[in-house]
Write a protein that holds these residues in place. Structure first.
Motif, PDB file in Angstrom:
ATOM      1  N   VAL A  98      -1.236  -3.940   5.590  1.00  0.00           N
ATOM      2  CA  VAL A  98      -1.535  -4.349   4.217  1.00  0.00           C
ATOM      3  C   VAL A  98      -0.217  -4.456   3.478  1.00  0.00           C
ATOM      4  O   VAL A  98       0.606  -3.550   3.537  1.00  0.00           O
ATOM      5  CB  VAL A  98      -2.417  -3.302   3.491  1.00  0.00           C
ATOM      6  N   SER A  99      -0.013  -5.565   2.792  1.00  0.00           N
ATOM      7  CA  SER A  99       1.141  -5.647   1.908  1.00  0.00           C
ATOM      8  C   SER A  99       0.691  -6.380   0.654  1.00  0.00           C
ATOM      9  O   SER A  99      -0.442  -6.831   0.571  1.00  0.00           O
ATOM     10  CB  SER A  99       2.291  -6.388   2.596  1.00  0.00           C
ATOM     11  N   PHE A 143      -3.230  -9.247  -2.126  1.00  0.00           N
ATOM     12  CA  PHE A 143      -2.964  -8.429  -0.944  1.00  0.00           C
ATOM     13  C   PHE A 143      -2.974  -9.305   0.298  1.00  0.00           C
ATOM     14  O   PHE A 143      -3.908 -10.083   0.503  1.00  0.00           O
ATOM     15  CB  PHE A 143      -4.020  -7.335  -0.788  1.00  0.00           C
ATOM     16  N   ILE A 159      -3.339  -9.117   4.218  1.00  0.00           N
ATOM     17  CA  ILE A 159      -3.784  -8.136   5.196  1.00  0.00           C
ATOM     18  C   ILE A 159      -3.825  -8.751   6.592  1.00  0.00           C
ATOM     19  O   ILE A 159      -3.994  -9.958   6.750  1.00  0.00           O
ATOM     20  CB  ILE A 159      -5.172  -7.568   4.849  1.00  0.00           C
ATOM     21  N   MET A 202      -1.276   1.498   3.040  1.00  0.00           N
ATOM     22  CA  MET A 202      -1.500   1.202   1.615  1.00  0.00           C
ATOM     23  C   MET A 202      -0.819   2.201   0.701  1.00  0.00           C
ATOM     24  O   MET A 202      -0.925   2.105  -0.506  1.00  0.00           O
ATOM     25  CB  MET A 202      -2.998   1.173   1.330  1.00  0.00           C
ATOM     26  N   LEU A 260      -1.572   5.374   0.119  1.00  0.00           N
ATOM     27  CA  LEU A 260      -2.607   5.995  -0.701  1.00  0.00           C
ATOM     28  C   LEU A 260      -2.362   7.500  -0.808  1.00  0.00           C
ATOM     29  O   LEU A 260      -1.761   8.098   0.079  1.00  0.00           O
ATOM     30  CB  LEU A 260      -3.983   5.751  -0.073  1.00  0.00           C
ATOM     31  N   ILE A 282      -6.719  -1.132  -5.556  1.00  0.00           N
ATOM     32  CA  ILE A 282      -7.406  -0.501  -4.430  1.00  0.00           C
ATOM     33  C   ILE A 282      -8.384   0.542  -4.966  1.00  0.00           C
ATOM     34  O   ILE A 282      -8.024   1.406  -5.772  1.00  0.00           O
ATOM     35  CB  ILE A 282      -6.417   0.136  -3.431  1.00  0.00           C
TER      36      ILE A 282
END
Ligand SMILES: Cc1cc2nc3c(=O)[nH]c(=O)nc-3n(C[C@H](O)[C@H](O)[C@H](O)COP(=O)(O)OP(=O)(O)OC[C@H]3O[C@@H](n4cnc5c(N)ncnc54)[C@H](O)[C@@H]3O)c2cc1C
Ligand code: SF4
Ligand code: SF4
Lengths: 437, 670
Positions: free
Chosen positions: B281-282, B288, B290, B507, B509, B534
């Motif tokens: 993911v960028s 995004f 993916i 990601m 997170l 997200i």
């Protein structure tokens, strides 16, 4: 802030109730570009949440996290807010709802009122402040509370001495003594019932004798006592202003009891009692604090850890049933407890100088009278659709928050988002049926 | 003092404004203006005229407004906010300094926007709580006053002063003053900035095809939004498929799942990828990029690139599996986990008269709560990965009672014993299971968390009452130690976080102490993750039941739908910017940058020659400043956080601060 509506006004959705459920669902709809009307029967939006002290499990100050939502709704171009207005009936036909509103007279013209409070300062008549749950007083004409939205004065006719002072001091001639209740009907495509809860009556259990002693209080009253800007600015017991030294919490005082008609668990009282106990031990470090309980229901994210912290802080958790509360001398109270912890001494008596009853949650509004919405046997709005728990039995009417059963703020906010999403789909499909695949 | 007087006095304090005497403005006109424009309850009180304002001469046009919040008392109980205001007024450039009980309230915000209009303020500082709570609120307020929102600075004197130094009010006050001075210093060099606008790809990626993912996908599709649903397994539905009946409605779980699956499959807006995982993911909100890897039926994998505007994490949970030997799990065949037991109950024929397992009649059965949940350090064995699950799994109590009741109803000859710490049947319709179970003769024992029951194999071939002995110190009978024989023990196992380390890293997170995904704010923003764009739905966040999972999924969908309400996404302008006149093309910054694509070298023409120069991709730059630190020519800097602004802040923090009582003298405060 939009507070005016004309006869042409036709919102995409009407939200019944301006508590956190109503605010969040309105915001989630408005952010999707839909026009929303919030109808709130109280003088300010914010519901119960704006009157709380701090909230579990983050211990954020409740005002600090409610005001941004209130203010975001008030400033949103897609949101209109009517306060002092009650939803009386919803008449649905052909996919359209006619929402019947009753605007209570405020005796102040909101277009003119600038919230300067000159009238409030000049008024001579005081009565127990409803926002402070009767602790402290408020003038007969007043802006409801510091962070109320809207910041407009309201005159309470019942306590007004009709001296005419407020009309004389108002710099904008906003006082209108001859205002009458006004009925109006709004046509809309969708309704969200977010009418929340009420605490049940503190006198429900006669064996707790709440009518005989002012130091038996309900939990919302303790929220006000604990609020940093509360009625006394600190925790004092109501009967004589003494600083409490031994505080008892009686859990399930209005819940989980078929004999009082509330067989269900009210879901929030365990956690708020723990929170209140923590806050009390912060402000009254010398006080003994005991929570009498049957089960501690600390089920949410971070809640169990919160409970364990409270234990570690020295809060006393006593498992047992409080059978009776008797007032004793000097305003103190004697709790008769059936303990399950001490075999030699199962029937105990404990003395406390402040007792907090964890009253249960009951519905804030009964929509079954004049709307097509139905309620389940617990009195809360019925949600028949398993895959979409915010849909009610009435097409085009949705529900969120405590109106659909006791719920804390986190769960309310999530459910409010879900209700908004359900409404926006409903409207999308109603308006562009061809696109639905 | 009556309440009313107290309120009034506090209100008047709110009004207290410390304002510079402006030449050419007479008192009467001023009062007149006050009446005309009075919008809120705010009325202006003038400071004693002898306290003249000190301008620093460098930026004579600078007019900073400083607003100090009492936060109800959270701040003002420790910090002397009036003193902060008085001192702030003496800081060069500060024109207005006011105190309010809740600056974030509507009147508080009005105070700011009105002052901007009336006093022509061009910079604003609010000293209050964490910027995390209210930076956006106050940017909104200054925008409404017509000011550029990036000429606003937020100072956190609650977490960083009043709460951090609650036993040192004087120190906390000094710190607050210095922090305000630093913010004013930073603002002096601030320039107006605009949000970065980028195209918005109105399509959502939902990761996980359990009920959270299905519901979120169905909700978005029902609103006309395209969804890409990626599930790692070869079928949709997740764990709920195997869960028998759903409490409290007692609907068949697999029927319920298939209703959702049918809805999702029928939607032309949803593209489903099974046996697939997101491997990279960028990008950023609205954009995004993916990479998805799918397992083909021949065993090979295929890769595809997709672009989406929002991502919903609906990756769910894993059931807790007891460690070998934990309550004799795996050591004794008759010790089952709750999901295993549910499967077993499902497998029994409808007209069976006796509960049996492996051909043996079950005379007595035990249910043990909180296995793998509510663990206590020093009492419970951490999992092999070191995790101690201190949280409550929220759903096991009601599931246990549902099963206990089902046993009593279907097999009245089987005795049911329940071992718990608390019974948490909190939800709507759940308490009924507890009441019914008691009525139907389920016997309850209560243990304390630090003394969980012990389980032993009974001596003799099948024991008198059962093959297992459960030894419990029962708090319901005043701590007596009891021994109960059972033929089967069901371990009330809960939920543990899903295995999604790869996604978490891809990601970036945040994960909470409990190992579940960490939302931005549990109260204010419960379905948003710290990375903009997200979202999280369902048990990827924490244990939840079906109802709560569906609500969370709907809420996440609502947030995604709101993101897609505009053609463009707006990002904060705190990104690096290259000064081409200084850049020498050494590319040190590019090597330093951690964010792929955020910074690269491009060819530009300088004096007719093509040379290398650094270029920033504003969408991908996260504003970390790593590049700024390595550039020897100071050719790259961060908008909104430039080096000279940091220097100004440090100067502000360290400066000698004018003392309110004697403004001509400079007194240094420790
Ligand atoms: C003592 C106590 C402490 C608590 N502490 C916490 C805590 O720390 N953390 C936490 O997460 N939760 C806490 N809670 C729970 C929290 O208060 C609720 O989750 C939340 O307030 C529910 O929001 P709501 O919007 O659904 O209901 P409400 O706040 O009740 O709002 C409903 C609104 O609808 C209005 N209304 C009703 N009927 C009508 C009508 N017919 N027309 C117009 N308007 C109408 C009402 O006036 C009200 O403003 C606590 C609860 C209590 C009792
Ligand atoms: S939440 Fe706790 S106190 Fe409240 S009814 Fe449920 S068990 Fe009783
Ligand atoms: S839900 Fe019940 S069994 Fe599950 S962890 Fe919580 S208290 Fe224990």
């Amino acid at each position: 802030m939009n507070m005016q509506i004309d006869s042409e006004y036709r919102p995409d959705a009407v939200v019944v109730g301006g508590g956190i459920a109503g605010l969040q669902s309105a915001l989630d709809l408005a952010d999707q570009g839909l026009k929303v009307l919030i109808v709130e029967r109280q003088p300010s939006i914010g519901g119960h949440m704006i009157a709380l002290s701090k909230v579990y499990p983050t211990l954020d100050c409740a005002s600090c996290i409610t005001t941004p939502k209130m203010s975001a709704a008030a400033h949103h171009e897609n949101i209109t807010i009517l306060t002092n207005t009650e939803v009386k009936a919803i008449k649905s036909a052909d996919g359209m709802h006619r929402v019947e509103l009753l605007q209570k007279p405020t005796y102040v013209n909101f277009d003119k009122c600038i919230g300067c409070r000159q009238c409030e300062y000049a008024c001579d008549s005081e009565y127990p402040d409803p926002f402070e749950r009767g602790l402290g007083t408020v003038r007969a004409i007043a802006v409801p509370f510091t962070n109320a939205i809207p910041q407009k004065a309201i005159l309470d006719a019942e306590h007004c001495g009709t001296c005419g002072t407020c009309a004389r001091v108002c710099p904008t001639d906003a006082i209108e003594y001859d205002q009458q209740p006004r009925s109006l009907t709004i046509r809309t495509d969708a309704v969200i019932v977010a009418s929340g809860f009420l605490l049940n009556d503190i006198h429900l259990k006669p064996q707790y004798n709440a009518h005989r002693n002012k130091n038996i209080i309900d939990s919302l009253t303790l929220e006000r006592l604990l609020a940093p800007h509360g009625p006394y600015g600190r925790v004092l017991r109501p009967s004589d202003g003494k600083i409490p030294t031994s505080v008892a919490f009686v859990q399930c005082a209005g819940s989980r009891d078929e004999s009082i008609g509330v067989p269900y668990c009210s879901r929030v009282c365990c956690m708020y009692a723990i929170k209140q106990a923590m806050l009390l031990s912060g402000s009254l470090p010398l006080a003994d604090i005991t929570i009498y309980y049957m089960d501690i229901r600390a089920f949410g994210k971070g809640y169990e850890q919160f409970y364990q912290n409270a234990k570690a802080m020295g809060i006393n958790f006593a498992r047992g049933k409080v059978a009776r509360i008797e007032p004793v001398s000097s305003g103190d109270l004697s709790l008769h407890v059936e303990s399950t912890e001490d075999a030699l001494n199962p029937l105990q008596e404990h003395r406390h100088d402040l007792v907090v009853l964890a009253q249960g949650m009951i519905p804030g509004w009964n929509p079954t009278v004049d709307t097509p919405v139905t309620c389940a046997s617990d009195g809360f709005v019925e949600t028949p659709m398993l895959t979409a728990p915010t849909i009610t039995n009435a097409p085009g009417i949705f529900v969120a928050g405590a109106a659909a059963g006791p719920k804390d703020i986190v769960d309310t906010i999530a459910e409010a988002g879900a209700a908004a999403m359900q409404v926006s789909q409903y409207l999308f499909q109603k308006r562009s049926p061809v696109l639905v695949g | 003092m009556s309440d009313q007087e107290k309120k009034q006095q506090e209100h008047e304090k709110d009004l207290a404004e410390f304002e510079c005497g402006e030449p050419g403005r007479d008192e009467e006109a001023h009062v007149q203006r006050q009446i005309e424009i009075a919008k809120g309850p705010m009325e202006t009180l003038h400071l004693k005229p002898e306290i003249a304002h000190v301008h620093d001469g460098v930026t004579p046009q600078l007019k900073v407004g400083v607003y100090i919040c009492r936060c109800g008392g959270n701040i003002s109980d420790v910090v002397d906010v009036e003193k902060v205001a008085e001192t702030a007024r003496l800081i060069p450039g500060v024109c207005v300094a006011k105190v309010h009980t809740f600056v974030c309230s509507d009147p508080g915000q009005h105070l700011i926007s009105d002052d901007i209009l009336q006093e022509n303020l061009d910079r604003v500082v609010v000293a209050s709580c964490s910027p995390f709570l209210h930076e956006q609120t106050f940017r909104g307020a200054v925008s409404r006053g017509g000011m550029n929102p990036y000429l606003y600075e937020h100072v956190n004197i609650r977490e960083q002063a009043s709460w951090a130094h609650k036993h040192d009010p004087a120190g906390a006050t000094t710190k607050a003053i210095r922090m305000v001075a630093a913010a004013v210093g930073k603002l002096r060099l601030a320039q107006p900035l605009d949000k970065i606008k980028l195209p918005n790809h109105r399509r959502a990626l939902v990761i996980g095809g359990g009920i959270a993912g299905l519901k979120a996908a169905a909700d978005l599709a029902g609103r006309g939004i395209k969804v890409l649903l990626v599930e790692i397994a070869d079928q949709l539905g997740g764990h709920l498929n195997e869960r028998g009946r759903i409490y409290p409605s007692e609907h068949d779980a697999s029927e319920f799942v298939s209703a959702l699956v049918t809805q999702v499959r029928a939607s032309s807006n949803i593209e489903i990828l099974l046996s697939s995982k997101v491997s990279a993911v960028s990008g950023f909100i609205g954009n995004f990029k993916i990479v998805i890897e799918s397992l083909r039926s021949d065993g090979s994998t295929s890769k595809m690139d997709e672009t989406v505007g929002a991502i919903i994490m609906a990756t769910g949970y894993r059931p807790y599996i007891p460690q070998n030997g934990e309550f004799l799990y795996k050591a004794e065949p008759c010790v089952l986990t709750l999901p295993e037991f549910i499967q077993h109950m499902q497998s029994l024929s409808g007209d069976a008269k006796q509960l049996t397992y492996c051909g043996q009649a079950i005379r007595n059965i035990g249910f043990l709560h909180c296995v793998g949940s509510r663990q206590i350090d020093g009492i419970h064995q951490p999992s092999p990965n070191g995790a101690l699950n201190t949280y409550c799994s929220r759903t096991c109590c009601t599931t246990i009672l549902q099963q206990a009741l089902a046993v009593r109803k279907r097999f009245p000859h089987t005795g049911v014993f329940d071992f718990n710490q608390d019974i948490r049947t909190y939800g709507r319709g759940e308490e009924n299971y507890y009441t019914q179970a008691s009525r139907q003769g389920v016997v309850f024992f209560r243990y304390n968390g630090d003394e969980p029951p012990r389980v032993e194999a009974a001596t003799g071939s099948r024991g008198k009452d059962g093959v297992l002995r459960i030894i419990v110190k029962d708090a319901l009978t005043w701590g007596e130690e009891l021994e109960i024989g059972v033929d089967m023990l069901v371990l009330g196992t809960g939920m543990i976080p899903g295995q999604i380390t790869g996604l978490i890293e891809a990601m970036k997170l945040a994960v909470g102490e409990d190992g579940f995904l960490q939302e931005v704010h549990p109260k204010l923003r419960p379905v948003e993750l710290a990375v903009n764009g997200i979202l999280v739905a369902g048990t990827a966040q924490a244990p939840m039941n079906v109802h709560e999972t569906l609500a969370a999924a709907g809420a996440a969908a609502a947030k995604a739908a709101a993101m897609f309400a505009t053609e463009e996404v707006e990002l904060n302008p705190y990104v690096a910017e290259v000064d081409l006149s200084r850049c020498s093309g050494e590319a040190r910054c590019v090597t330093q940058c951690d964010y792929e694509g955020a910074l690269k070298m491009v060819q530009v023409e300088v004096d007719g020659v093509m040379v290398d120069r650094a270029e920033v991709n504003a969408g991908l730059c996260v504003g970390c400043g790593a590049c700024v630190a390595v550039c020897p020519h100071r050719a790259i800097d961060l908008n909104g956080w430039r080096i000279d602004q940091f220097e100004a802040m440090i100067e502000g923090l360290a400066a000698e601060i004018p003392h309110p009582e004697c403004s001509s003298e400079l007194v240094s405060i420790q």
